[in-house]
Design a protein around this motif. Structure first.
Motif, PDB file in Angstrom:
ATOM      1  N   ARG A 192       0.226  -3.437 -10.021  1.00 39.15           N
ATOM      2  CA  ARG A 192      -1.224  -3.480  -9.852  1.00 39.15           C
ATOM      3  C   ARG A 192      -1.649  -4.876  -9.399  1.00 39.15           C
ATOM      4  N   PRO A 193      -2.314  -4.993  -8.258  1.00 37.78           N
ATOM      5  CA  PRO A 193      -2.686  -6.313  -7.736  1.00 37.78           C
ATOM      6  C   PRO A 193      -3.981  -6.833  -8.360  1.00 37.78           C
ATOM      7  N   ASP A 194      -3.905  -7.248  -9.629  1.00 35.45           N
ATOM      8  CA  ASP A 194      -5.099  -7.703 -10.338  1.00 35.45           C
ATOM      9  C   ASP A 194      -5.730  -8.937  -9.700  1.00 35.45           C
ATOM     10  N   GLU A 195      -4.941  -9.684  -8.915  1.00 33.45           N
ATOM     11  CA  GLU A 195      -5.494 -10.867  -8.272  1.00 33.45           C
ATOM     12  C   GLU A 195      -6.608 -10.516  -7.286  1.00 33.45           C
ATOM     13  N   LEU A 196      -6.621  -9.267  -6.817  1.00 32.64           N
ATOM     14  CA  LEU A 196      -7.673  -8.857  -5.887  1.00 32.64           C
ATOM     15  C   LEU A 196      -9.049  -8.873  -6.543  1.00 32.64           C
ATOM     16  N   LEU A 197      -9.082  -8.715  -7.863  1.00 32.29           N
ATOM     17  CA  LEU A 197     -10.374  -8.711  -8.564  1.00 32.29           C
ATOM     18  C   LEU A 197     -11.074 -10.057  -8.454  1.00 32.29           C
ATOM     19  N   ARG A 198     -10.306 -11.115  -8.200  1.00 36.30           N
ATOM     20  CA  ARG A 198     -10.918 -12.441  -8.041  1.00 36.30           C
ATOM     21  C   ARG A 198     -11.685 -12.561  -6.729  1.00 36.30           C
ATOM     22  N   LEU A 199     -11.577 -11.531  -5.884  1.00 37.79           N
ATOM     23  CA  LEU A 199     -12.274 -11.536  -4.601  1.00 37.79           C
ATOM     24  C   LEU A 199     -13.626 -10.838  -4.676  1.00 37.79           C
TER      25      LEU A 199
ATOM     26  N   ALA B 198     -21.436  -8.431  -6.567  1.00 37.32           N
ATOM     27  CA  ALA B 198     -20.169  -8.758  -7.221  1.00 37.32           C
ATOM     28  C   ALA B 198     -19.764  -7.662  -8.204  1.00 37.32           C
ATOM     29  N   ARG B 199     -20.726  -7.146  -8.972  1.00 35.77           N
ATOM     30  CA  ARG B 199     -20.410  -6.069  -9.910  1.00 35.77           C
ATOM     31  C   ARG B 199     -19.898  -4.843  -9.163  1.00 35.77           C
ATOM     32  N   GLN B 200     -20.563  -4.519  -8.077  1.00 39.36           N
ATOM     33  CA  GLN B 200     -20.177  -3.332  -7.327  1.00 39.36           C
ATOM     34  C   GLN B 200     -18.809  -3.508  -6.669  1.00 39.36           C
ATOM     35  N   ARG B 201     -18.571  -4.693  -6.100  1.00 32.52           N
ATOM     36  CA  ARG B 201     -17.277  -4.955  -5.479  1.00 32.52           C
ATOM     37  C   ARG B 201     -16.149  -4.922  -6.507  1.00 32.52           C
ATOM     38  N   ARG B 202     -16.413  -5.447  -7.688  1.00 32.92           N
ATOM     39  CA  ARG B 202     -15.372  -5.430  -8.711  1.00 32.92           C
ATOM     40  C   ARG B 202     -14.981  -4.004  -9.065  1.00 32.92           C
ATOM     41  N   GLU B 203     -15.953  -3.123  -9.155  1.00 31.54           N
ATOM     42  CA  GLU B 203     -15.654  -1.721  -9.456  1.00 31.54           C
ATOM     43  C   GLU B 203     -14.837  -1.084  -8.327  1.00 31.54           C
ATOM     44  N   THR B 204     -15.230  -1.342  -7.094  1.00 34.72           N
ATOM     45  CA  THR B 204     -14.514  -0.757  -5.952  1.00 34.72           C
ATOM     46  C   THR B 204     -13.103  -1.315  -5.836  1.00 34.72           C
ATOM     47  N   ILE B 205     -12.962  -2.631  -5.986  1.00 43.59           N
ATOM     48  CA  ILE B 205     -11.643  -3.250  -5.901  1.00 43.59           C
ATOM     49  C   ILE B 205     -10.750  -2.766  -7.048  1.00 43.59           C
ATOM     50  N   GLY B 206     -11.334  -2.576  -8.215  1.00 41.38           N
ATOM     51  CA  GLY B 206     -10.569  -2.059  -9.345  1.00 41.38           C
ATOM     52  C   GLY B 206     -10.010  -0.681  -9.068  1.00 41.38           C
ATOM     53  N   ALA B 207     -10.809   0.173  -8.428  1.00 38.51           N
ATOM     54  CA  ALA B 207     -10.335   1.516  -8.087  1.00 38.51           C
ATOM     55  C   ALA B 207      -9.202   1.441  -7.066  1.00 38.51           C
ATOM     56  N   MET B 208      -9.294   0.495  -6.130  1.00 32.15           N
ATOM     57  CA  MET B 208      -8.216   0.313  -5.157  1.00 32.15           C
ATOM     58  C   MET B 208      -6.939  -0.162  -5.847  1.00 32.15           C
ATOM     59  N   ALA B 209      -7.083  -1.099  -6.773  1.00 34.00           N
ATOM     60  CA  ALA B 209      -5.917  -1.606  -7.510  1.00 34.00           C
ATOM     61  C   ALA B 209      -5.277  -0.501  -8.340  1.00 34.00           C
ATOM     62  N   ASP B 210      -6.098   0.351  -8.943  1.00 33.51           N
ATOM     63  CA  ASP B 210      -5.569   1.481  -9.720  1.00 33.51           C
ATOM     64  C   ASP B 210      -4.763   2.420  -8.825  1.00 33.51           C
ATOM     65  N   ALA B 211      -5.259   2.654  -7.607  1.00 39.73           N
ATOM     66  CA  ALA B 211      -4.552   3.548  -6.682  1.00 39.73           C
ATOM     67  C   ALA B 211      -3.204   2.964  -6.288  1.00 39.73           C
ATOM     68  N   ILE B 212      -3.153   1.650  -6.072  1.00 36.55           N
ATOM     69  CA  ILE B 212      -1.887   1.004  -5.721  1.00 36.55           C
ATOM     70  C   ILE B 212      -0.899   1.128  -6.880  1.00 36.55           C
TER      71      ILE B 212
ATOM     72  N   MET C 159       0.848  -1.186   0.000  1.00 38.21           N
ATOM     73  CA  MET C 159       0.000   0.000   0.000  1.00 38.21           C
ATOM     74  C   MET C 159       0.888   1.242   0.000  1.00 38.21           C
ATOM     75  N   PRO C 160       1.188   1.775  -1.191  1.00 37.81           N
ATOM     76  CA  PRO C 160       1.955   3.020  -1.240  1.00 37.81           C
ATOM     77  C   PRO C 160       1.253   4.117  -0.451  1.00 37.81           C
ATOM     78  N   ARG C 161       2.048   5.005   0.134  1.00 37.39           N
ATOM     79  CA  ARG C 161       1.474   6.060   0.970  1.00 37.39           C
ATOM     80  C   ARG C 161       0.408   6.858   0.225  1.00 37.39           C
ATOM     81  N   SER C 162       0.658   7.137  -1.060  1.00 40.12           N
ATOM     82  CA  SER C 162      -0.302   7.943  -1.825  1.00 40.12           C
ATOM     83  C   SER C 162      -1.618   7.210  -2.044  1.00 40.12           C
ATOM     84  N   ALA C 163      -1.600   5.868  -1.948  1.00 41.92           N
ATOM     85  CA  ALA C 163      -2.817   5.090  -2.184  1.00 41.92           C
ATOM     86  C   ALA C 163      -3.657   4.922  -0.929  1.00 41.92           C
ATOM     87  N   GLN C 164      -3.115   5.296   0.232  1.00 40.05           N
ATOM     88  CA  GLN C 164      -3.805   5.013   1.491  1.00 40.05           C
ATOM     89  C   GLN C 164      -5.212   5.611   1.558  1.00 40.05           C
TER      90      GLN C 164
END
Length: 472
Positions: A118-125, A97-111, A57-62
């Motif tokens: 980019r932790p794309d594996e998080l999208l599988r969650l 699931a659709r909503q979580r994928r969008e939120t997790i994608g935004a988190m991955a973009d920030a990282i 988690m880079p500081r800028s992504a926190q």
């Protein structure tokens, strides 16, 4: 009354169900009086824990990570409420699931934007399921603390302000939101467990152990410092916990606290310890409703029980000396989502005074007359020697192994043990606060700690622990 979900509206980070008649939070128009025991729902929502899987988690992504984690919790809570209101589970899970994928994608973009891969594996969650909560899912009455100890020894560990200063009567919102009678167990029927004499539950003893202790006397939250924030897991987000915390020690802790603000604050501790200690409140199931975030809106109804005693003890290591904690070290124990995550990170236990050689992990104790309920929260005592926090708030800390020694790369620091006692009403009439979908299960109990001791006080604590003395 039949409640049918008529539509799903996705937007603003929340999942909304428009019911054909009324939603669960206003389906009981009658005022509540007298004791209220809540019954369990037939099913709850179970989602992979994204926060637990974070490794970078880079500081800028926190800020984005914090908002994302809070949004994921809110989405699950909304889906759970919609499910209990009669919504179609398949439709709800697909929308979630659709909503979580969008939120997790935004988190991955920030990282990725912070310079990390980019932790794309998080999208599988993204996908979630329903979990039955009925008799088929009951926990066994025999508590396997040995397995818990082995799990703890094998992996790293660490989990709008909902003020709660007085009773408020109202509708009994979310009466279905647990716990159930099966979540309680008569402590006198539990066999003494020899594993309470082994790490992480037992105090260090024997040759080579550091047997001293240091205790901070910080009161019992008599001043009423409550909120539903979690400055460690979701800093900068109000109601990030969805349940109310008791606080002792630092007098200003909330979601927006910083190292600087904590260091400049007052304290309830008699020795000048500025650290913050917090845990979910325990409530009497008396029907009291506080219609505020983290309380009535989350199903955590009941009047708050002030602990009869709070003991905050730092102890040593079975394997040798401890070194000072770094100031602003953040440490968590237990898992607020252990009912759906599983017990891997569960580290809290329940018992009764006079019976503390019998520890329960997934049951509330029913204590004999004159005996108090005891909550014990044991924190990890091994530090990686580098970080004051980690992306999932666990990896920088670990429990000692079965032999009491820290694994390679970790060093022993003072280990915090919180012991809370309560005078509770008779019977199965109390419960800890939890995320709504966790149904107030006892296995979800957890604690949080930020070390803000002045350096001189920490050095004194370490000297007492390593010297075999009892200090405060």
């Amino acid at each position: 009354m039949t409640v049918a979900a008529a539509a799903l509206l996705l937007g603003g980070g929340t999942l909304t169900v428009i019911a054909g008649t009324a939603l669960a939070h206003n389906s009981d128009p009658a005022p509540v009086t007298g004791p209220q025991h809540l019954s369990a729902t037939a099913a709850t929502i179970s989602c992979p824990d994204v926060g637990e899987r974070l490794r970078t988690m880079p500081r800028s992504a926190q800020p984005q990570i914090s908002r994302g984690l809070a949004a994921l919790d809110r989405q699950v809570s909304d889906a759970y409420h919609a499910l209990t209101a009669g919504g179609d589970s398949g439709q709800l899970l697909r929308a979630l699931a659709r909503q979580r994928r969008e939120t997790i994608g935004a988190m991955a973009d920030a990282i990725a934007g912070g310079g990390a891969q980019r932790p794309d594996e998080l999208l599988r969650l993204s996908a979630c399921t329903t979990k039955p909560t009925g008799a088929g899912q009951r926990q066994t009455q025999n508590q396997d603390l040995s397995q818990l100890r082995n799990r703890i020894g094998d992996r790293p560990q660490g989990q709008d302000h909902g003020q709660n200063r007085g009773p408020g009567q109202g509708r009994n919102t979310l009466r279905h939101a647990g716990p159930s009678p099966d979540d309680f167990l008569d402590i006198t029927t539990v066999r003494p467990d020899t594993d309470t004499a082994a790490p992480p539950f037992a105090a260090p003893s024997g040759r080579g152990a550091t047997t001293g202790t240091f205790t901070s006397a910080c009161g019992r939250n008599e001043d009423g410092h409550f909120n539903s924030d979690n400055v460690i897991v979701t800093p900068g987000v109000s109601n990030g916990a969805h349940h109310t915390h008791d606080y002792v020690g630092n007098t200003t802790t909330d979601a927006f606290s910083t190292d600087r603000s904590l260091a400049a604050a007052g304290t309830t501790c008699a020795n000048g310890d500025l650290s913050t200690y917090y845990w979910p409140v325990l409530r009497r199931l008396d029907g009291t409703v506080m219609p505020r975030p983290g309380v009535g809106h989350g199903g955590n109804n009941g009047s708050v029980l002030t602990p009869a005693s709070v003991t905050l003890t730092f102890r040593g290591s079975q394997a040798g000396v401890v070194r000072p904690m770094p100031r602003f070290l953040r440490v968590i124990t237990g898992d607020a989502k252990a009912f759906t995550n599983g017990p891997e990170n569960a580290a809290a236990s329940w018992s009764c005074t006079g019976f503390e050689n019998r520890q329960l992990k997934d049951k509330y104790p029913l204590c004999p007359r004159g005996s108090q309920v005891v909550r014990t929260l044991v924190f990890p005592g091994c530090w990686d020697g580098r970080r004051t926090d980690s992306a999932n708030h666990r990896d920088h800390m670990a429990f000692a192994g079965a032999d009491g020694a820290c694994r390679r790369g970790f060093t022993a620091v003072p280990q915090l043990v919180q012991r809370l006692t309560y005078d509770v009403p008779p019977g199965d009439s109390f419960a800890v606060d939890s995320f709504p979908e966790q149904l107030r299960k006892p296995v979800t109990d957890h604690g949080d700690f930020i070390d803000v001791m002045p350096d001189g006080l920490m050095n004194r604590a370490v000297a007492c622990i390593n010297g075999g003395r009892a200090c405060s």
